[in-house]
Structures are given as structure tokens and as C-alpha cells.
Design a protein around this motif. Structure first.
Motif, PDB file in Angstrom:
ATOM      1  N   GLU A 167     -32.115 -11.865-124.310  1.00 25.32           N
ATOM      2  CA  GLU A 167     -33.291 -12.976-123.965  1.00 25.32           C
ATOM      3  C   GLU A 167     -34.265 -12.851-124.661  1.00 25.32           C
ATOM      4  O   GLU A 167     -35.109 -14.010-124.797  1.00 25.32           O
ATOM      5  N   SER A 169     -34.538 -18.210-126.554  1.00 24.84           N
ATOM      6  CA  SER A 169     -35.337 -18.872-125.664  1.00 24.84           C
ATOM      7  C   SER A 169     -34.340 -19.863-125.127  1.00 24.84           C
ATOM      8  O   SER A 169     -33.830 -20.827-125.499  1.00 24.84           O
ATOM      9  N   LEU A 170     -33.771 -19.504-123.820  1.00 25.19           N
ATOM     10  CA  LEU A 170     -32.964 -20.427-122.857  1.00 25.19           C
ATOM     11  C   LEU A 170     -33.827 -21.579-122.482  1.00 25.19           C
ATOM     12  O   LEU A 170     -33.337 -22.771-122.517  1.00 25.19           O
ATOM     13  N   PHE A 212     -33.648 -24.112-125.236  1.00 29.43           N
ATOM     14  CA  PHE A 212     -32.250 -24.710-125.306  1.00 29.43           C
ATOM     15  C   PHE A 212     -32.298 -25.928-124.097  1.00 29.43           C
ATOM     16  O   PHE A 212     -31.571 -27.040-124.302  1.00 29.43           O
ATOM     17  N   SER A 213     -33.088 -25.609-123.106  1.00 28.35           N
ATOM     18  CA  SER A 213     -32.746 -26.587-121.887  1.00 28.35           C
ATOM     19  C   SER A 213     -33.513 -27.892-122.083  1.00 28.35           C
ATOM     20  O   SER A 213     -33.374 -28.868-121.622  1.00 28.35           O
ATOM     21  N   LEU A 224     -28.822 -24.479-129.670  1.00 23.16           N
ATOM     22  CA  LEU A 224     -28.723 -22.916-129.478  1.00 23.16           C
ATOM     23  C   LEU A 224     -29.551 -22.303-130.888  1.00 23.16           C
ATOM     24  O   LEU A 224     -29.885 -21.406-130.725  1.00 23.16           O
ATOM     25  N   LEU A 253     -22.873 -20.962-121.252  1.00 23.15           N
ATOM     26  CA  LEU A 253     -24.124 -21.522-120.876  1.00 23.15           C
ATOM     27  C   LEU A 253     -24.521 -21.838-119.421  1.00 23.15           C
ATOM     28  O   LEU A 253     -25.547 -21.556-118.842  1.00 23.15           O
ATOM     29  N   ALA A 291     -24.933 -18.894-117.867  1.00 19.21           N
ATOM     30  CA  ALA A 291     -26.065 -18.151-117.921  1.00 19.21           C
ATOM     31  C   ALA A 291     -27.395 -18.909-117.009  1.00 19.21           C
ATOM     32  O   ALA A 291     -28.153 -18.220-116.675  1.00 19.21           O
ATOM     33  N   GLN A 292     -27.270 -20.146-117.101  1.00 13.04           N
ATOM     34  CA  GLN A 292     -28.109 -20.968-116.450  1.00 13.04           C
ATOM     35  C   GLN A 292     -27.788 -21.286-114.938  1.00 13.04           C
ATOM     36  O   GLN A 292     -28.737 -21.508-114.030  1.00 13.04           O
TER      37      GLN A 292
END
Length: 611
Positions: free
Chosen positions: A14, A18-19, A22-23, A36, A58, A61-62
């Protein structure tokens, strides 16, 4: 039967991506790979996975299902990184590349005998015999390949605009460098460079081209994206970008804008990215440009976004880097040019050229598209090339087969056969070997330093005894001659006076003709005067014909000047040796071969009489 979900992929740590970024991006652009990569994922193996597998990874992951954007095509990569269903990234491009390799019949080792290696002409043909023996050689070789990717200029601008928009939305790092991100070109190259060797184990990715390397060129273009980005982005953010800062005149800019030609070229893109690095206002403007023009049409600018409903067009071109064959050739005819000579009206002059004779068996064996002979200088059509021969390179373009050392020796033998275009045996080649394009530069660089040897039959209008020839010609060593551009080449060469050096001269076969002598079948009368064979060693670029007859006073001194102002003319000319820079030890060898060949010109036929 329910379909089992695809296995999850191992995402990077992580702290490396950066998730949240991405969001932010994915709901806006509907491209999981662009989201991504701009979020910091730099593993091409992850990005090449099918979209369904990426989405499942993903989601886990989320901890929730990923929402979809309303757009059909990614406004950042223009659809280049989007694939449907369970297909991996680059599958369609890989299929197109493999299809071209098969269609063009490139001979590549596949771990077993390939039909292309053995199906050729009958073994009675020496070229066909070489092809039959080529299979084993190929299976032991590795073949480099070069992958080139050309993208619309707008892709780089849009990537930076998206990064600035994310930084603005997160309210962190707006004025800092976004850090390392994979661009579209890097992902495509990484994916295809890893996939192609799986189909052809002999292939390996190379960074620089080499002779015989396979070359794959991928081109993408999207006129609508370039036009939209130029008019609604570049011209607003950088109003000076249309002037001298981009090295484009106002007239050229108007022409490009009226024809929508190359609006986001490499210079424009470089200028925008450079400005974004040092100007916070440009960064903010890029973020606004993304929000207003690159999001779905329901938000800001439906007119601008409508042009982006179709993905970028693409083309795939597979070729092979040229190979080079080096050697020396002898030309024994006075009716053969070095290369094809076509005059006005499409009429060719002379016999088949040296280039055509040398290229014929090479093209037949390699199945190349064309071949070009690059000589270290050239002789006139009516001049023979004797002695050790003239150095040359033969550039063979897009060959299907690559010869080894044994095959090159066979090609030399095939060229020297008195068949086909060389049925008269007018061309001989020796020392044929594989080379590369760097020798072209070396050949041209050494051309100004080379020493050339000639033999010519000369007529002088008067009685000249052997003693005068010895003192006036043979006694002149390192003679500097001033040559104005000859009249016969003035249409293609600049009018200059060039100093040349006659290193030494030697006279043989002297014959004095008194008035009234007749001979020959037609009983023609020989011109009164003295005939002799003149052997010369000169610097490169010396015009021998003009040195003999003076070219109406444009070459000083000439042979006639040295003999007391007598009229002189050249009857026949041979090149008997060429010594390149670094071949000093070959000068004596060339002189010996000249003597073995009879000293070049032994006589010339005038009015049916050999003089």
C-alpha cells in the motif's frame, strides 16, 4: 453451472500505490488499467491481466463492488489499454503481429523444422541447396526484436491532467512532482515483449536495432482527441505555444489548424509537460481541463466529450532490419553502370547494372523486398573496375531469411556464376561477408583518404619520344592539379576548384604513328601522333579523363600541358586498384595484381584499329 470467480492478483504494498487515487479515477474514466497505473501500480504483469480478474482483485481489496462510469471509452488511453471480458491486454495486437509474421513468411526458429526453411527450389539450384542447409543454423540462433510504439500526443497531456486533478481533489501534493508512473507506451511494450517470445522462443527483446532484427511498429492515432486537446487545452493554458516558442511559423500554424494536421505533435507535448513542471498555474489549468473536458458528458462539456466516443485507430507493421553484405567487385564491361541508369523517357542505358547482378541471387535467397548497392565511389559506365576491386556494401531490406557465413560463401559463388543477369561474366565479387550499417559511415569517411590506381590509353597529337615521357610524366611526383568542376558533371555538382594529387605516373606500350598508316577491316586511317598507356596513382576524387585532355583548360596542368602544350585525349580507362585508409600494406599487393592483369588498358580500338 455457476462460473467460478477468477483468482485474485497480488497487489503491491500500500505504500507504493494509492487506493484512494484509484477510487477517485475509476468512476470517472472507466478504465481499470489507467486508474491503477496512475495510482502508482508499476507492475506490467498485474496490468496485463484480464479486466474481470483485475476487478475481482480490487473488489476484495476495497471490500465492495467497484462502480462503473457512464463512458464507454477511456479518455486517457483512448481505449488502447481497454480489453473486453477475459482477454489479456495486448491479445488483439499480439494476434495481428503473429499473423503478419506468418503472412510474410519470416523464417524464425520454433524449436523444430519449419516448412519455410525447407520448401524452396529444387536442389539443382545452388541457392535452393543453401536454403535446405539453413534449418540447422537457424535453430541454434537467437533473433532480437525491436518494438516501437507511436501514440497520439494527447495521451501524455491527458495523463498529466488526470494526475493534477487527483492531486487537486486530494488537496495534497498539487505542486509536487507526481512521481514514477507507467505510461501507456511502457505498458504495451512490457506486455508484448514478454508475450512474443512465448510463441517464438528464438526471439528476445533488444533496445537497439541490429542487422536482421525483427521490427514491430505499432501506431495509434485519434484526430478528434488531438483537435480537442489543442483547441480547448493547449491554446488556453499556453497561449504562446502557437508562436515561435514551438518553432512553428504563423503560416505553418494556420495551415495545421485548418487541416487539423499534427496539432498535438511531440514539440507541443514537450512544451506542455515542461510548463507543468515549473508553473503552478499550468498545473491548476490542467486539472480544470480534465474536469471540464475529459469526464462524462453529463458533468461539464458534452460537445467536447462527444468526439471521444470512438477508440484510437491502430496499425501494426512487422518488418525486418536490413542486413549488410560487404565485399569488393570487379566490373569487366564498358557497357555496364554501377547502378540502374534511366534517362529521360524511361529508357535505361547500358547493360544490367552491377547492383542488379550482385542483388539477383541475394534477393532470391533471402526473399527480401529490395537491395541497394553502396559503393566506395563509382566508376563511369565506360570504365572497367579491375585489380582488387571496388569496396561495396549491399543493403538487403526486409529479408525473410538471414544468411550465416556458409550461406554468404554460397551467395558469392552464385553471384560469380555466368547465369542470369551475369551471363556474360562481366561482374566478379570476392571477400563477401556479413557487415553492419556502421561500415557505411567508415566507408564514406575513408573515401576521402583512399588512393586510387588507374590505367588509361592516351593519344597525343605529335611525336613524343620515350625520354620526354620519362622526364615530363614519370618524373612528376606528388603533382598537385587544380581541377574545376568538369563540364560533364557540372549539372549535378557545385562549381568549385578542387586540388588533387597525382602521386606517380608510369608510361608503357608507347607507339608512334606516322601519317598515312592504315589498318583494320575497314582500312581506317589512324590519327597521327603518339599512343601510350599511362598508369597513375592519385588521390580520391581525381577526374582522370579531364587530367588527360584538360577539359578546355579547366584542369591545370593536364597531360598535354606537361608534354609542352600538345593536344591529348583519352581513348580508354580502367580503375586498377583502390586502397582505403588503413590498407597501406595492400598498395604493393594492388600494384602486383595490376601487373598480373596486364597493366589494365592494353589498347583501344579507333576506326577499327587497335592502338
Amino acid at each position: 453451472m455457476p462460473v467460478s470467480p477468477p483468482p485474485s492478483l497480488p497487489l503491491p504494498d500500500e505504500d507504493t500505490w494509492s487506493l484512494p487515487a484509484f477510487s477517485l479515477l475509476y468512476p470517472k474514466i472507466n478504465c481499470i488499467r489507467c486508474s491503477l497505473r496512475l495510482a502508482g501500480v508499476c507492475d506490467a504483469e498485474i496490468l496485463r491481466a484480464p479486466e474481470r480478474q483485475l476487478r475481482a482483485t480490487l473488489c476484495s481489496a476495497q471490500g465492495a463492488e467497484i462502480s462503473h462510469a457512464t463512458c464507454r471509452m477511456c479518455p486517457l488511453c483512448l481505449g488502447i489499454l481497454q480489453s473486453s471480458g477475459d482477454r489479456e491486454l495486448g491479445s488483439a495486437l499480439l494476434d495481428a503481429i503473429l499473423a503478419q509474421i506468418k503472412t510474410k513468411k519470416y523464417v524464425l526458429p520454433t524449436g523444430g523444422d519449419s516448412p519455410d526453411m525447407t520448401q524452396h527450389k529444387s536442389t539443382t539450384d545452388p541457392v535452393g541447396e543453401m536454403v535446405a542447409e539453413h534449418s540447422k543454423y537457424l535453430l541454434e540462433r537467437k533473433v532480437p526484436f525491436i518494438l516501437g510504439v507511436s501514440l497520439p500526443g494527447s495521451v501524455a497531456i491527458r495523463d498529466r491532467a488526470a494526475l493534477e486533478w487527483v492531486a487537486c481533489e486530494q488537496q495534497t501534493g498539487r505542486h509536487q512532482d507526481p512521481g514514477r508512473r507507467l505510461d501507456v507506451k511502457e505498458i504495451l511494450k512490457a506486455v508484448l515483449e514478454s508475450c512474443l517470445p512465448k510463441h517464438y522462443p528464438c526471439l528476445y527483446a533488444a533496445s537497439t536495432p541490429s542487422p536482421g532484427a525483427l521490427r514491430v511498429d505499432l501506431s495509434f492515432w485519434h484526430a478528434g482527441a488531438d483537435e480537442a486537446d489543442y483547441h480547448q487545452g493547449v491554446r488556453i493554458l499556453l497561449p504562446n505555444a502557437t508562436g515561435k516558442a514551438f518553432n512553428r511559423t504563423r503560416k505553418r500554424r494556420r495551415h495545421e489548424e485548418s487541416n487539423q494536421e499534427n496539432l498535438c505533435n511531440a514539440t507541443v507535448v514537450a512544451r506542455v509537460l515542461q510548463a507543468a513542471t515549473g508553473d503552478p498555474n499550468v498545473r491548476s489549468g490542467l486539472a480544470v481541463f480534465f474536469a471540464r473536458n475529459l469526464m462524462p458528458p453529463s458533468t461539464h462539456s458534452p460537445t467536447a466529450y462527444a468526439a471521444l466516443e470512438t477508440p484510437a485507430a491502430s496499425s501494426v507493421q512487422v518488418t525486418r532490419e536490413a542486413i549488410f553484405l560487404a565485399g569488393r567487385y570487379l566490373k569487366l564491361s564498358r557497357e555496364m553502370p554501377q547502378t540502374l541508369w534511366v534517362v529521360e523517357g524511361g529508357r535505361r542505358k547500358g547493360k544490367a547494372s552491377v547492383e542488379e547482378v550482385v542483388a539477383e541471387p541475394v534477393l532470391d535467397w533471402t526473399s527480401a523486398t529490395s537491395a541497394v548497392l553502396i559503393g566506395s565511389g563509382r566508376e563511369d559506365m565506360d570504365v572497367r573496375m579491375l585489380g582488387t576491386g571496388r569496396p561495396f556494401l549491399l543493403r538487403v531490406n526486409d529479408p525473410r531469411r538471414i544468411p550465416g557465413r556458409e550461406e554468404v560463401a554460397g551467395l558469392e559463388a552464385a553471384i560469380n556464376q555466368t547465369t542470369g543477369l551475369n551471363s556474360g561474366g562481366d561482374v566478379r565479387v570476392h571477400g563477401l561477408r556479413l557487415s553492419d550499417k556502421h561500415e557505411v559511415k567508415a566507408m564514406h569517411a575513408g573515401a576521402t583518404e583512399k588512393v586510387k590506381m588507374y590505367s588509361c590509353r592516351v593519344w597525343v597529337g605529335g611525336r613524343v619520344d620515350r625520354a620526354l615521357l620519362a622526364t615530363s610524366l614519370e618524373g612528376s611526383k606528388e603533382l598537385v592539379v587544380a581541377q574545376k568542376t568538369p563540364i560533364r558533371v557540372l549539372h549535378r555538382r557545385a562549381l568549385l576548384t578542387r586540388p588533387k594529387v597525382i602521386h606517380e605516373m608510369r608510361c608503357t606500350d608507347v607507339k608512334v604513328v606516322e601519317g598515312g598508316e592504315e589498318g583494320g577491316e575497314e582500312g581506317g586511317e589512324m590519327a597521327v601522333g603518339t599512343y601510350f598507356t599511362l598508369h597513375l596513382r592519385t588521390s580520391a576524387g581525381t577526374y582522370i579523363k579531364e587530367f588527360v585532355h584538360g577539359d578546355m583548360g579547366r584542369t591545370r596542368p593536364s597531360v598535354g600541358d606537361l608534354l609542352g602544350g600538345l593536344e591529348a585525349d583519352l581513348l580508354a580507362l580502367d580503375v586498377t586498384g583502390i586502397v582505403m585508409e588503413g590498407e597501406e600494406g595492400e598498395r604493393e599487393e594492388g600494384k602486383e595484381q595490376e601487373e598480373e592483369a596486364g597493366g589494365g588498358v592494353k589498347g583501344a580500338e579507333i576506326n577499327g584499329i587497335v592502338v
